[in-house]
Design an enzyme around this catalytic site. Sequence first.
Site, short mmCIF file in Angstrom:
data_model
loop_
_atom_site.label_atom_id
_atom_site.label_comp_id
_atom_site.label_asym_id
_atom_site.label_seq_id
_atom_site.Cartn_x
_atom_site.Cartn_y
_atom_site.Cartn_z
N GLU A 1 5.05 -5.87 1.20
CA GLU A 1 4.48 -6.25 -0.10
C GLU A 1 4.11 -5.06 -0.97
O GLU A 1 2.94 -4.86 -1.28
CB GLU A 1 3.22 -7.08 0.15
CG GLU A 1 3.40 -8.25 1.09
CD GLU A 1 2.09 -8.94 1.44
OE1 GLU A 1 1.06 -8.27 1.57
OE2 GLU A 1 2.11 -10.16 1.56
N PRO A 2 5.07 -4.27 -1.39
CA PRO A 2 4.73 -3.15 -2.27
C PRO A 2 4.37 -3.62 -3.68
O PRO A 2 5.04 -4.53 -4.21
CB PRO A 2 6.00 -2.30 -2.29
CG PRO A 2 7.11 -3.27 -2.00
CD PRO A 2 6.52 -4.33 -1.11
N GLY A 3 3.34 -3.07 -4.25
CA GLY A 3 2.99 -3.36 -5.64
C GLY A 3 3.10 -2.06 -6.44
O GLY A 3 4.05 -1.82 -7.17
N ARG A 4 2.11 -1.21 -6.21
CA ARG A 4 2.03 0.08 -6.90
C ARG A 4 3.36 0.86 -6.87
O ARG A 4 3.83 1.35 -7.90
CB ARG A 4 0.95 0.92 -6.22
CG ARG A 4 0.84 2.34 -6.67
CD ARG A 4 0.03 3.16 -5.66
NE ARG A 4 -1.15 2.45 -5.17
CZ ARG A 4 -2.31 2.39 -5.82
NH1 ARG A 4 -2.44 3.00 -6.96
NH2 ARG A 4 -3.31 1.72 -5.31
N ARG B 1 -8.79 3.37 -13.61
CA ARG B 1 -8.60 4.00 -12.29
C ARG B 1 -9.30 5.35 -12.11
O ARG B 1 -9.92 5.57 -11.07
CB ARG B 1 -7.11 4.11 -11.96
CG ARG B 1 -6.43 2.73 -11.84
CD ARG B 1 -4.99 2.82 -11.34
NE ARG B 1 -4.93 3.36 -10.01
CZ ARG B 1 -4.51 4.57 -9.69
NH1 ARG B 1 -4.09 5.39 -10.62
NH2 ARG B 1 -4.53 4.98 -8.45
N TYR C 1 -11.95 5.01 -9.13
CA TYR C 1 -11.74 5.69 -7.86
C TYR C 1 -11.13 7.08 -7.98
O TYR C 1 -10.26 7.45 -7.21
CB TYR C 1 -11.00 4.85 -6.81
CG TYR C 1 -10.09 3.74 -7.27
CD1 TYR C 1 -10.39 2.42 -6.95
CD2 TYR C 1 -8.93 4.00 -7.99
CE1 TYR C 1 -9.56 1.39 -7.32
CE2 TYR C 1 -8.09 2.96 -8.37
CZ TYR C 1 -8.41 1.66 -8.04
OH TYR C 1 -7.58 0.65 -8.42
N CYS D 1 -17.54 4.08 -24.53
CA CYS D 1 -18.90 4.59 -24.47
C CYS D 1 -19.47 4.69 -23.06
O CYS D 1 -20.40 3.98 -22.69
CB CYS D 1 -19.78 3.73 -25.37
SG CYS D 1 -19.24 3.88 -27.07
N GLU D 2 -18.86 5.56 -22.30
CA GLU D 2 -19.31 5.91 -20.95
C GLU D 2 -18.95 7.38 -20.76
O GLU D 2 -17.82 7.77 -21.07
CB GLU D 2 -18.52 5.12 -19.89
CG GLU D 2 -18.74 3.64 -19.86
CD GLU D 2 -20.00 3.23 -19.13
OE1 GLU D 2 -20.37 3.91 -18.15
OE2 GLU D 2 -20.61 2.24 -19.56
N GLY E 1 0.79 -1.23 0.00
CA GLY E 1 0.00 0.00 0.00
C GLY E 1 0.82 1.27 0.00
O GLY E 1 0.25 2.36 0.10
C1 PLP Z 1 -2.85 -5.27 -3.22
C2 PLP Z 1 -2.07 -5.83 -2.13
C3 PLP Z 1 -0.77 -5.38 -1.89
C4 PLP Z 1 -0.12 -4.30 -2.70
O1 PLP Z 1 -0.74 -3.08 -2.63
P1 PLP Z 1 -0.03 -1.84 -3.35
O2 PLP Z 1 -0.86 -0.69 -3.07
O3 PLP Z 1 0.01 -2.15 -4.80
O4 PLP Z 1 1.33 -1.73 -2.77
C5 PLP Z 1 -0.06 -5.97 -0.88
N1 PLP Z 1 -0.60 -6.94 -0.11
C6 PLP Z 1 -1.84 -7.40 -0.32
C7 PLP Z 1 -2.36 -8.47 0.52
C8 PLP Z 1 -2.62 -6.86 -1.33
O5 PLP Z 1 -3.86 -7.31 -1.52
#
Ligand code: PLP
Length: 443
Positions: A299-302, A339, A343, A370-371, A257
């Site tokens: 657990e970084p994704g974004r 996105r 949101y 078409c929105e 997150g």
């Molecule tokens: C989505 C998610 C993440 C990553 O979130 P980001 O905002 O992309 O960093 C990490 N852990 C879990 C369990 C998630 O569902």
Amino acid sequence: MAEIDPQLVPVLPRTAAATAAGHLTLGGCDAVDLAAEFGTPLYVFDDEEIRATCRAYRQAFASRYENSEVVYASKAYLGRWLAALMDEEGMGLDVVSGGELAVAHSVGFPLERVLFHGNNKSEQELREAVEADIGRIVIDNFLELSTLERVAAEAGRTQRVLVRVSPNVDAHTHVKTTTGVRDTKFGFAIDGGDAEEAVRLAMNSPHLELMGLHCHLGSPIYDVEPYVLANEVMIAFAKEMSDRHGLELREYSPGGGFAMQYVRDRPAPAPDDYAEAVVGSLRKALDSEGLPEPRLTVEPGRSIIARAGVALYTVGARKAMPGVRTYVSVDGGMADNIRPAMYDAAYEAIAANRLGDAPKETVTIAGKYCESGDVLVRDVELPRLAAGDLLALPGSGAYCLSMASNYNHAPRPAVVLVRDGEATLVRRRETYADMMRTDVWED
Ligand SMILES: *Cc1c(COP(=O)(O)O)cnc(C)c1O
């Protein structure tokens, strides 16, 4: 002399530059040439940016807490090339489906470094995960707990697991991306006793090996405070479980997150800022509860992939409504980036073939689908764009392509990876035939 607006430097990949002719370059590749060669919409990923960010996160945590692991949350975006890159960079991988697991598997990603999340994993997915011998399955609910026990028993395996707890901490992000509060579909709540019951069941199961606890608060979290609160709640809970059931907290994850700077006026904390807050508050909580240090998994994704991705669109029609707004439409939109519609996500927009031209007007960038809600950017200042101009949306690496659809039967975009002036096509644009391949009706 054309240059990149200094305020936009933090939202673009670090290799971004301007040519004398006013073209945006990424990884040494001219965006105008990329668009000409591969067509638009085009998603460009910067290899150097991704690797540098992975290293920054690993270094930020490892330098403060040796027993830590940085795991890329692949739902932000995944391709086979990216899974291979994450392996090269020593990252772990979060998956949330059998499909993501299959991608990881297909490139030989070390499965002991994979964690499996999700609030409704199917029995089939659990079986695939157990048979692949993946590192940890993060148990979300009681049905999953009992199903997984049976699946592991049938496979003759003992599966390592974490229990996902909802710590009831508000991350102050969009309601659709908040996950760690009482009213959420994710995890076991502490109050009411579900989390305790899950811990007890997992500990007593001969087919499950409970490694520890997990939580995830939501995303993007622009403030470090929610992590501090979550660590206090989670470690206090771990202590209670240790006292009552003998839980040994060997692993702990406060999830992901971490935020990313999408627009000029909303900076995000750096990897070091998050690491400092997470590690500092974790140590403090462990200390005050008298617990030994578990392995720390983040657990970084974004924040790993968003900045590395830039979407390129070709400008088409414009519609000026004096006193209301001017719409400039591009050849993509909500099918490749939902996105803003989903949101209210904000983006910058850059005239990628006209960096030397001063802003002339405030426009709204509309998609082609078409929105009415298919708007990519509201009220952005740009030079007066004409059909054929190239528009770049920085910060498009996360949750765009991974949520892309074929709405309006739009073929999903091509993806190129750039580095040192070379562009590699890693995903070709879909064709109409691709979209009809699974349509088995025969006339
Ligand atoms: C989505 C998610 C993440 C990553 O979130 P980001 O905002 O992309 O960093 C990490 N852990 C879990 C369990 C998630 O569902």
